[in-house]
Design a protein around this motif. Structure first.
Motif, PDB file in Angstrom:
ATOM      1  N   ASN A 277       4.874  16.314  -6.611  1.00 42.27           N
ATOM      2  CA  ASN A 277       6.007  16.585  -5.716  1.00 42.27           C
ATOM      3  C   ASN A 277       7.118  15.553  -5.824  1.00 42.27           C
ATOM      4  O   ASN A 277       8.120  15.663  -5.120  1.00 42.27           O
ATOM      5  CB  ASN A 277       5.523  16.628  -4.258  1.00 42.27           C
ATOM      6  N   TYR A 278       6.936  14.557  -6.685  1.00 42.16           N
ATOM      7  CA  TYR A 278       7.895  13.452  -6.776  1.00 42.16           C
ATOM      8  C   TYR A 278       8.879  13.733  -7.918  1.00 42.16           C
ATOM      9  O   TYR A 278       8.475  13.752  -9.097  1.00 42.16           O
ATOM     10  CB  TYR A 278       7.146  12.143  -7.010  1.00 42.16           C
ATOM     11  N   PRO A 279      10.164  13.934  -7.603  1.00 38.70           N
ATOM     12  CA  PRO A 279      11.129  14.390  -8.625  1.00 38.70           C
ATOM     13  C   PRO A 279      11.257  13.465  -9.831  1.00 38.70           C
ATOM     14  O   PRO A 279      11.546  13.941 -10.932  1.00 38.70           O
ATOM     15  CB  PRO A 279      12.449  14.465  -7.841  1.00 38.70           C
ATOM     16  N   GLN A 280      11.060  12.170  -9.667  1.00 39.96           N
ATOM     17  CA  GLN A 280      11.229  11.242 -10.779  1.00 39.96           C
ATOM     18  C   GLN A 280       9.950  11.047 -11.590  1.00 39.96           C
ATOM     19  O   GLN A 280       9.938  10.293 -12.558  1.00 39.96           O
ATOM     20  CB  GLN A 280      11.735   9.893 -10.272  1.00 39.96           C
ATOM     21  N   SER A 281       8.891  11.722 -11.213  1.00 35.30           N
ATOM     22  CA  SER A 281       7.626  11.591 -11.938  1.00 35.30           C
ATOM     23  C   SER A 281       7.597  12.540 -13.133  1.00 35.30           C
ATOM     24  O   SER A 281       8.089  13.672 -13.061  1.00 35.30           O
ATOM     25  CB  SER A 281       6.451  11.908 -11.008  1.00 35.30           C
ATOM     26  N   PRO A 282       6.997  12.122 -14.251  1.00 35.68           N
ATOM     27  CA  PRO A 282       6.830  13.039 -15.388  1.00 35.68           C
ATOM     28  C   PRO A 282       5.900  14.204 -15.066  1.00 35.68           C
ATOM     29  O   PRO A 282       5.858  15.190 -15.795  1.00 35.68           O
ATOM     30  CB  PRO A 282       6.250  12.142 -16.485  1.00 35.68           C
ATOM     31  N   HIS A 283       5.154  14.087 -13.956  1.00 34.06           N
ATOM     32  CA  HIS A 283       4.232  15.141 -13.546  1.00 34.06           C
ATOM     33  C   HIS A 283       4.831  16.087 -12.504  1.00 34.06           C
ATOM     34  O   HIS A 283       4.126  16.933 -11.949  1.00 34.06           O
ATOM     35  CB  HIS A 283       2.946  14.523 -12.991  1.00 34.06           C
ATOM     36  N   PHE A 284       6.131  15.939 -12.211  1.00 34.52           N
ATOM     37  CA  PHE A 284       6.795  16.769 -11.214  1.00 34.52           C
ATOM     38  C   PHE A 284       6.683  18.243 -11.597  1.00 34.52           C
ATOM     39  O   PHE A 284       6.923  18.625 -12.742  1.00 34.52           O
ATOM     40  CB  PHE A 284       8.260  16.363 -11.095  1.00 34.52           C
ATOM     41  N   ASN A 285       6.295  19.073 -10.600  1.00 32.02           N
ATOM     42  CA  ASN A 285       6.063  20.496 -10.882  1.00 32.02           C
ATOM     43  C   ASN A 285       7.340  21.331 -10.879  1.00 32.02           C
ATOM     44  O   ASN A 285       7.289  22.546 -11.115  1.00 32.02           O
ATOM     45  CB  ASN A 285       5.041  21.079  -9.889  1.00 32.02           C
TER      46      ASN A 285
ATOM     47  N   LEU B 177       0.883  -1.159   0.000  1.00 27.37           N
ATOM     48  CA  LEU B 177       0.000   0.000   0.000  1.00 27.37           C
ATOM     49  C   LEU B 177       0.926   1.214   0.000  1.00 27.37           C
ATOM     50  O   LEU B 177       1.854   1.285   0.809  1.00 27.37           O
ATOM     51  CB  LEU B 177      -0.921   0.019   1.213  1.00 27.37           C
ATOM     52  N   SER B 178       0.697   2.144  -0.911  1.00 27.40           N
ATOM     53  CA  SER B 178       1.603   3.284  -1.024  1.00 27.40           C
ATOM     54  C   SER B 178       0.819   4.578  -1.155  1.00 27.40           C
ATOM     55  O   SER B 178      -0.367   4.584  -1.497  1.00 27.40           O
ATOM     56  CB  SER B 178       2.532   3.120  -2.237  1.00 27.40           C
ATOM     57  N   ALA B 179       1.513   5.691  -0.861  1.00 28.07           N
ATOM     58  CA  ALA B 179       0.926   7.021  -1.022  1.00 28.07           C
ATOM     59  C   ALA B 179       1.962   7.938  -1.652  1.00 28.07           C
ATOM     60  O   ALA B 179       3.141   7.922  -1.262  1.00 28.07           O
ATOM     61  CB  ALA B 179       0.472   7.577   0.322  1.00 28.07           C
ATOM     62  N   ILE B 180       1.526   8.731  -2.629  1.00 23.07           N
ATOM     63  CA  ILE B 180       2.431   9.613  -3.348  1.00 23.07           C
ATOM     64  C   ILE B 180       1.630  10.746  -3.978  1.00 23.07           C
ATOM     65  O   ILE B 180       0.480  10.543  -4.379  1.00 23.07           O
ATOM     66  CB  ILE B 180       3.209   8.837  -4.438  1.00 23.07           C
ATOM     67  N   ARG B 181       2.240  11.919  -4.048  1.00 20.92           N
ATOM     68  CA  ARG B 181       1.674  13.019  -4.849  1.00 20.92           C
ATOM     69  C   ARG B 181       2.678  13.284  -5.951  1.00 20.92           C
ATOM     70  O   ARG B 181       3.764  13.819  -5.710  1.00 20.92           O
ATOM     71  CB  ARG B 181       1.447  14.269  -4.008  1.00 20.92           C
ATOM     72  N   GLU B 182       2.321  12.878  -7.155  1.00 21.69           N
ATOM     73  CA  GLU B 182       3.300  12.865  -8.240  1.00 21.69           C
ATOM     74  C   GLU B 182       3.817  14.248  -8.595  1.00 21.69           C
ATOM     75  O   GLU B 182       4.943  14.390  -9.107  1.00 21.69           O
ATOM     76  CB  GLU B 182       2.705  12.178  -9.473  1.00 21.69           C
TER      77      GLU B 182
END
Length: 305
Positions: A148-156, A141-146
């Motif tokens: 704010n996640y540096p490796q995500s393509p959705h990183f702001n 079970l995981s939680a993430i806000r993409e």
């Protein structure tokens, strides 16, 4: 199971009106692939009407492509064969950082052993979430806000607001549970818990701490050996077992094999046994880690049967 009276009533009704009863679980009804199979094989000609708050739903189909009859779908899972019944549980809580600020829009996932998403929900503006899933055991079970996640393509791109993610390992969903999750700039990854056979009355916790600050520093010069975790004297570790704080007796640095050219920082934490007896058929470990040098924090849960 159906009561004798209910069974006789339905059987009599079926014999007199040519009604064919089909027993289904809530899971089957909600599963689109099953419904598609059902529709294809019994030649349904009218839309199924699902009435979860009423014992029966009705549909009409053409049996043998000739004779129209009515089928009763019994949707009450308490009234079907126990082998078909599937209990559902409610997992709910709030996702926050370590300053108790809600992480609005965070995604909560339940995943299989290959990290494929089985169930997913997005937190509201208060960081609150509700998941209703079949009871069972799930690897993650995981939680993430993409964003704010540096490796995500959705990183702001906001480095100062960057975070990693939360993990729960060997998640057991056997009852309705309030599960509040916290994460920040430390990812508490790869957790395993065991006791040494023939050893002292302690638990051994294997964990790989991953500091976002240290990772960013290494990425500027990858020629150096990767050190994503602090040294032992700069790692603060707190452990609770079923909500009871236990003493961390020993912190042993470990190098974890990644590739022939790369190893990663990990730790073997030795902790005392809890004084209270387990109230469930499993133990829940909460591991909170902090890098005392840069302030990165994170936590994880581990379910031990």
């Amino acid at each position: 199971m159906l009561s004798d009276i209910s069974y006789r009533l339905i059987r009599s009704l079926c014999m007199e009106t040519s009604i064919v009863p089909i027993f289904l679980t809530d899971y089957c009804i909600e599963n689109a692939y099953f419904c598609k199979y059902l529709i294809h094989n019994i030649y349904i000609s009218k839309t199924i009407l699902f009435m979860h708050n009423f014992p029966f739903s009705y549909l009409t189909f053409n049996k043998n492509k000739a004779k129209a009859i009515t089928v009763i779908l019994l949707l009450l899972t308490t009234a079907i064969h126990p082998l078909l019944a599937q209990k559902r549980v409610c997992i709910s809580g709030t996702v926050t950082d370590f300053d108790n600020h809600p992480i609005a829009g965070a995604d909560v996932f339940v995943q299989d052993k290959d990290f494929k998403d089985l169930y997913h929900v997005k937190c509201d503006k208060k960081g609150q979430y509700v998941l209703r899933i079949p009871a069972g055991e799930y690897p993650y079970l995981s939680a993430i806000r993409e964003e704010n996640y540096p490796q995500s393509p959705h990183f702001n791109g906001n480095v100062t607001d960057a975070r990693l993610e939360f993990w729960s390992w060997g998640f057991i969903a056997d009852r309705d549970t309030t599960l509040n999750l916290r994460y920040q700039r430390m990812e508490v990854y790869g957790v395993n818990v065991f006791s040494v056979q023939g050893g002292s009355a302690t638990y051994q916790i294997y964990v790989r701490p991953m500091s976002l600050t240290r990772t960013a520093q290494w990425m500027t010069d990858r020629s150096k050996l990767a050190h994503f975790a602090p040294e032992a004297d700069k790692l603060k570790a707190e452990v609770t077992i079923d909500g009871e704080p236990v003493k961390v007796l020993l912190k042993q640095p470990v190098r974890e094999f990644a590739t022939a050219e790369q190893t990663l920082d990990a730790y073997l934490l030795t902790v005392a046994m809890p004084t209270k007896k387990a109230s469930k058929p499993y133990r829940v470990f909460r591991i909170v880690l902090e890098d005392m040098e840069n302030g990165d924090k994170g936590e994880a849960l581990y379910y031990m049967k």
